[in-house]
Design an enzyme around this catalytic site. Sequence first.
Site, PDB file in Angstrom:
ATOM      1  N   TYR A 239      -9.198 -11.298 -45.943  1.00 47.06           N
ATOM      2  CA  TYR A 239      -8.465 -10.038 -45.808  1.00 47.06           C
ATOM      3  C   TYR A 239      -9.404  -8.843 -45.912  1.00 47.06           C
ATOM      4  CZ  TYR A 239      -5.145  -6.283 -46.444  1.00 47.06           C
ATOM      5  OH  TYR A 239      -4.449  -5.119 -46.272  1.00 47.06           O
TER       6      TYR A 239
ATOM      7  N   GLU B 130      10.462   8.672 -16.561  1.00 44.41           N
ATOM      8  CA  GLU B 130       9.093   9.139 -16.779  1.00 44.41           C
ATOM      9  C   GLU B 130       8.593   8.715 -18.162  1.00 44.41           C
ATOM     10  OE1 GLU B 130       8.522  13.332 -14.826  1.00 44.41           O
ATOM     11  OE2 GLU B 130      10.560  13.199 -15.617  1.00 44.41           O
TER      12      GLU B 130
ATOM     13  N   LYS C  47      17.533  21.329 -10.132  1.00 44.27           N
ATOM     14  CA  LYS C  47      16.788  20.101 -10.449  1.00 44.27           C
ATOM     15  C   LYS C  47      17.610  19.086 -11.243  1.00 44.27           C
ATOM     16  CE  LYS C  47      12.917  19.082 -10.587  1.00 44.27           C
ATOM     17  NZ  LYS C  47      11.846  19.618 -11.373  1.00 44.27           N
TER      18      LYS C  47
ATOM     19  N   HIS D  78       0.843  -1.214   0.000  1.00 46.07           N
ATOM     20  CA  HIS D  78       0.000   0.000   0.000  1.00 46.07           C
ATOM     21  C   HIS D  78       0.869   1.251   0.000  1.00 46.07           C
ATOM     22  CE1 HIS D  78      -3.599  -2.390   1.193  1.00 46.07           C
ATOM     23  NE2 HIS D  78      -2.685  -3.109   1.812  1.00 46.07           N
TER      24      HIS D  78
ATOM     25  N   SER E 251      16.829  21.329 -15.520  1.00 47.49           N
ATOM     26  CA  SER E 251      15.626  22.094 -15.791  1.00 47.49           C
ATOM     27  C   SER E 251      16.028  23.421 -16.399  1.00 47.49           C
ATOM     28  CB  SER E 251      14.869  22.335 -14.485  1.00 47.49           C
ATOM     29  OG  SER E 251      14.049  23.463 -14.593  1.00 47.49           O
TER      30      SER E 251
END
Lengths: 448, 448, 448, 448
Positions: free
Chosen positions: B280, B253, B246, B119, B240
């Site tokens: 087809y 990501e 940063k 969790h 950044s």
Amino acid sequence: LGTLAHVAVLEKAKVLTGAETSKLRTALADLHANASALPLSGDLEDVHMNVEAVLTERVGDLGKKVHTARSRNDQVALDLRLWSRRQTIALGLEVHHLAGNLLALAREHPDTILPGHTHFQVAQPVLLSHTLAAHAARLARDLDRLHDAYARLNISPLGAGALAGTSHPIDPTVAAKLLGFDAAFTNSLDAVSDRDFVHELLAALAITLNHVSGLAEELILFTHPAFGFATVDDAHATGSSLMPNKKNPDVLEIARAKAATALGALAASLAHTKALPLAYNRDLQEQKRLLLDTLPIGPATVRVVADLVETLSFDKAAMRRAAAAGHADATELADYLVRKGVPFRDAHGVAGAAVHLATERRLSLAELPLKELQRLHPKVGADVAAVLGPEATVAAKSSPGGTSPRAAARALKLVEADVNGRAAFFYQTATALQRTEAALTTPARSAR
Amino acid sequence: LGTLAHVAVLEKAKVLTGAETSKLRTALADLHANASALPLSGDLEDVHMNVEAVLTERVGDLGKKVHTARSRNDQVALDLRLWSRRQTIALGLEVHHLAGNLLALAREHPDTILPGHTHFQVAQPVLLSHTLAAHAARLARDLDRLHDAYARLNISPLGAGALAGTSHPIDPTVAAKLLGFDAAFTNSLDAVSDRDFVHELLAALAITLNHVSGLAEELILFTHPAFGFATVDDAHATGSSLMPNKKNPDVLEIARAKAATALGALAASLAHTKALPLAYNRDLQEQKRLLLDTLPIGPATVRVVADLVETLSFDKAAMRRAAAAGHADATELADYLVRKGVPFRDAHGVAGAAVHLATERRLSLAELPLKELQRLHPKVGADVAAVLGPEATVAAKSSPGGTSPRAAARALKLVEADVNGRAAFFYQTATALQRTEAALTTPARSAR
Amino acid sequence: LGTLAHVAVLEKAKVLTGAETSKLRTALADLHANASALPLSGDLEDVHMNVEAVLTERVGDLGKKVHTARSRNDQVALDLRLWSRRQTIALGLEVHHLAGNLLALAREHPDTILPGHTHFQVAQPVLLSHTLAAHAARLARDLDRLHDAYARLNISPLGAGALAGTSHPIDPTVAAKLLGFDAAFTNSLDAVSDRDFVHELLAALAITLNHVSGLAEELILFTHPAFGFATVDDAHATGSSLMPNKKNPDVLEIARAKAATALGALAASLAHTKALPLAYNRDLQEQKRLLLDTLPIGPATVRVVADLVETLSFDKAAMRRAAAAGHADATELADYLVRKGVPFRDAHGVAGAAVHLATERRLSLAELPLKELQRLHPKVGADVAAVLGPEATVAAKSSPGGTSPRAAARALKLVEADVNGRAAFFYQTATALQRTEAALTTPARSAR
Amino acid sequence: LGTLAHVAVLEKAKVLTGAETSKLRTALADLHANASALPLSGDLEDVHMNVEAVLTERVGDLGKKVHTARSRNDQVALDLRLWSRRQTIALGLEVHHLAGNLLALAREHPDTILPGHTHFQVAQPVLLSHTLAAHAARLARDLDRLHDAYARLNISPLGAGALAGTSHPIDPTVAAKLLGFDAAFTNSLDAVSDRDFVHELLAALAITLNHVSGLAEELILFTHPAFGFATVDDAHATGSSLMPNKKNPDVLEIARAKAATALGALAASLAHTKALPLAYNRDLQEQKRLLLDTLPIGPATVRVVADLVETLSFDKAAMRRAAAAGHADATELADYLVRKGVPFRDAHGVAGAAVHLATERRLSLAELPLKELQRLHPKVGADVAAVLGPEATVAAKSSPGGTSPRAAARALKLVEADVNGRAAFFYQTATALQRTEAALTTPARSAR
């Protein structure tokens, strides 16, 4: 069943004595035999707490010991695999049932001709048996896929605990063996979080129902009066509340729609687990709900379509008529010329011109005077008659896997062997699991 | 390659003479060797017409004969399978690369401890090696799935014609063998319309990228300063434009997002073929475009993540600190009591009370005075010290597949064996296909 | 364009002097006018760094000042909205084009009758014009949806910075106004992360293409020789490489498939942003790629179908014949009896019996002797002749929105008004955006 | 309700007399009042046949007349719209509830600072209130979308018959008005087959739950001890069966998963209707089942999250601490230099160097000696102290929509106005529909 197996694990780990084990086994076997009568209280968190409550009521504090060396996480993973196994087998058996019905129909129609389509335009005449066998060939792959998915599903996660294993000296292979799994898990973090089998079963289901949707679509089209190729038995169609003349293929429409439902469930299942960190996350509960709702669609849908297929009747004359129209033997004419040494692209041009001519005169190619054909190309001879018309066209396609009666009959046998060979696994496994379950729930087993 | 194989088929069927075959083979082998230099004209319908045009330019009318006993339908089905085979192998090899990097890292960290989560709350301390091996275990299943999909993919459709087979006496197994397929098709209608492999490869890809997304998510979280468990090497992160402080895990990501892209492609692919009648239909062209765009995402994504994993560095102290916080050894205390004969549910209650007490006093469970623990339950003894704290907690999880250093090391070896065993297929197949292709395109082959 | 607007923002915020602004504006307008000639270097991170590099080359260090008070995050959000606006308008215009062509065809066929279907079984005769108008009515809703989506899309995010706004005293409404947005963003965190418009445009696209797929399906079916209702012009169909007799509706098949592609992109887009924390995450780049690939499918697909529709020809006789078959006037007989006071369910029974009788005798209901009908129910009178047969059946459906020629003509006008009324927005907005863009890029603007 | 309205239609069309109408109205109003007690027989086809059976039992043959001028097709389309309207309003009200709770929390935290993220790396400090308002801003768009979808949903299909209208002189606007629809349908073929509203409501739901999933994700992360920003009230979390120290955010995990479920349902719904010819097809029944299962997820999920949000507590100190770490004020330093005339890209370089230096010395930027900063760039002055540290950083972002306390407060009011303005529609419509229903079911109405 899972708890019965876990009790054996705890006995071997000496967490339970032989006497305790015996007492628990008897109580659990009784619960299992009367599972449908188990009172479920909504005050308790879930079904597992209900089982524990009833067990404790019957055997006292000993009931609480059963959850030793087990977590809800490995327990629900186990239960979901037990349930999914049964569904997978049920689906395999029904797919075999449908394939069997298609192949039986195919055998009844060794030389029935209908127009074959590409781009849903009439292309070349083909045998009905070849068409039905094509649908069965798809189902053979479905059986194969289900079989492969079963192997990855049939791994026991019991003993992984919450995520890290347990400090009790358990042997997870004991439970795996008693429950008919091929093996126990390898890594505890993976065992409690692995839901690959959910995706994989939904993917196998979606592909299977995709095949069913294609069959349904063809039957919907071919029962339309414009074709009139097939008739669905009244028992499998419905009337219209407003139109007394209608006979609706509802079963086929709903079967077709089920492919979309499965597709959506698969997309959802993948989105459920996307980017989840290890290990168990409650998102898996929502994914489980979806699986429980979706997987049973498979056997149910395949079964109703199989039943419908069994009662289909065909109008051979209508199919023959449609196959003869539309100059579908034009390719034959081209091939004939190729065999006479004309380059394919040129032969194709001659065939096109012949079609043009025949259309203009409202004749079939076979009805065109020989001289006219010879004017289009000097290599056309009197023997061209033997290659025109639907029967000749179909007979000519004699290459392996082709639609000539002989080639199609050979291909049919191969598909049959494929389907039956692949289905055997599901019958054997169904039987084996019944035996496993019986052994686990029979008091006699304790005498081992 | 497909045309080279088809030429051999036509030779065996005596559509081509030995001399014609030889001439075509040389021309085609040359075209293949210089494929990237082939001029493609947009005036011609597709790549196949371009090949035929160049061929005819070089060998005259003989070039037109090559399309005998072949249709665009079996030809494009063949090409898509040839392309998909390569992609599948490329993906298998990259998945093995990533799994290998994860396992290498795992071996470097035999006793590094970090908090395990359920969790996404701290649950129990686990070994970093066990965590990395869990990710590798997922990839082992991916290899398995790709292997199974390959078997269904590796069937040659060449010789099925437009939909019905052909009237030329061809032997489809000739092409199948020359191109390294396991077998030729069984049913012509099925052969030209079967796109199961598209669904199945996209499903295998979507599940694989789902696994990658979970790994990416964990790394994104654990590189956050609040955790500080891991650092991505500068070469695999970006800065950044506005925030000089940063370091962004862009690679992770984007890898995470690719799982969603694959999911969408799978949904689309299933919707493309839903309810299509035989055989087809041009919808398959749109599905092909999607496959060509999507499948290469797999090897590329897995590779960049594998490269990133290779350069990860871990902060052991930060992980140890986080594992020690949060009373993750509470379960150990409960298990300790169970071993002393306390029923599990009661032991659980005592552990909960101890957590409450420790939290109140801002101590760890190990730091609580023994007397206080004994007040909670008389069965607590001095030996309780040996089960508290992260190292003790981890060491205790010694059941098979568990996270104790010994159990984890054993499990690691099993996963390694699994990964390597399953990857072998892809290396062997890559080599075999190279040989097959070389044999097909080498003039020497004609000496057979 | 975005940078031009941002320069105006910086001027008002006094970050740039009037002279600097003027210099930048001239350079940027020049870049815009020659955008296609802009050299793009792969060494620079992205298109924005390329623009900045060229700008700095031309105006020196001043070029670097342009990124003041702006982040890549608000910049890419702006660009995506600017691009999406154009695509949305392009789609709106093409949808109107298709609807217009359908309605023009409908007007040409005020009394052409074809069989109407439910469950793809012949149900009741309907007017071709009513059918075509039904497809146009769907497109009217699409225009409505696109209009609503545009309102949520047309908000400027420029000025939100990386996520938190900026410390420069900027006025985001300056850029919003210059770029033709309805308003500037309200909350900076929301502005850089909001991609609702991606989902919403893909959903609007998927629904629109769903409608197109339904139209394509009908045309594919009705051009099949078994129906022979419609013929696609040769310019919009293709031949077969193997079958000279074929005319394939490829355009329609591909259009049908595009609905599946859009569905998949929508599923992917939602999965991309599921469970992403605030604010910008690089996953949005992958979602952007998908949008750029998918949205242009809309206008392109709708346009080719619109062009095909324009050249459709219909076989009225074939449609009339099919409408007369199948006892589709059975409902009329039932309604006739209801008007004579027979309860609906009973009337339905009588009609069913009449269908049975007519089928047996191979007659149409209109051809059944009056006496036979009267034997089924005494209330049948001679006036029953006026309600049987396709023309009578169609004429009877005179309720508002029904298929009688008069009702259908009225309904057609309503749909036309709807379509044109809703399309007006797209024409007006296209013009307004052209003016906005011209004003922004014209040196004269600096004279303001 | 639908039958009550249809009775009024039949009365106006003189199919029913005033006395018959009155009798039916009384019987139907009674059935409606006691709907939950209606006995449903499985022997009858569906709920509609059950209603008719009970009605006929009570009012005799008159009950059978009710189905005059109506088909099951327009009837089920009507019922689905009636049901969907209620669900849409329920979702709107719950979305407003959640937005209200978020905004109430935001108002309680006018100056609480936490780290803002991009790429889930600490970017710049932001206000908690601004973050909560960003989530509410998303919900404002959801309300807007639902409102727009409602307009397209709120059209009555009653009177379209099976597909073609009816031969009875009915006025469909009578039913439309009595049932609170904005209008009656325009085209009968469209009316019975239009399920755009199913797609559109599922899309609106999927986007809304996507927003909820993002909020859930943030709360799951921020309640992790590594952050410790927020605590979920015990009433909304659960314990672990094995780990007494755990508090699991199950509600949030399940809410997160519901976004995936909605995504899948949307994909399925689009696939259900892809390529369906006009008009009604039974596939729509399967789509209906899916809608009935999925739409209620919306209000239920949003409500539990709203309840959880209401009881959230925040640890301001932990958030302030995290915001101060990580040099999130580096951008401020760069902006400070820009304001002093340094080109942005150069200022960015200086800020980067300062971060490097501070990290090396384990200081915050604010703690770096002024001289060190001046060595990096001569334009740094003593006033730089006023821009460093989280409070200064936040305060500086004072542009409209930015995170400074003043800008955020202004933005908060705008979002509040948006949310409340858009929610008003749902309250008004809920009330209006209650009145409409009461009027329809009250015997007094017959006195009109």
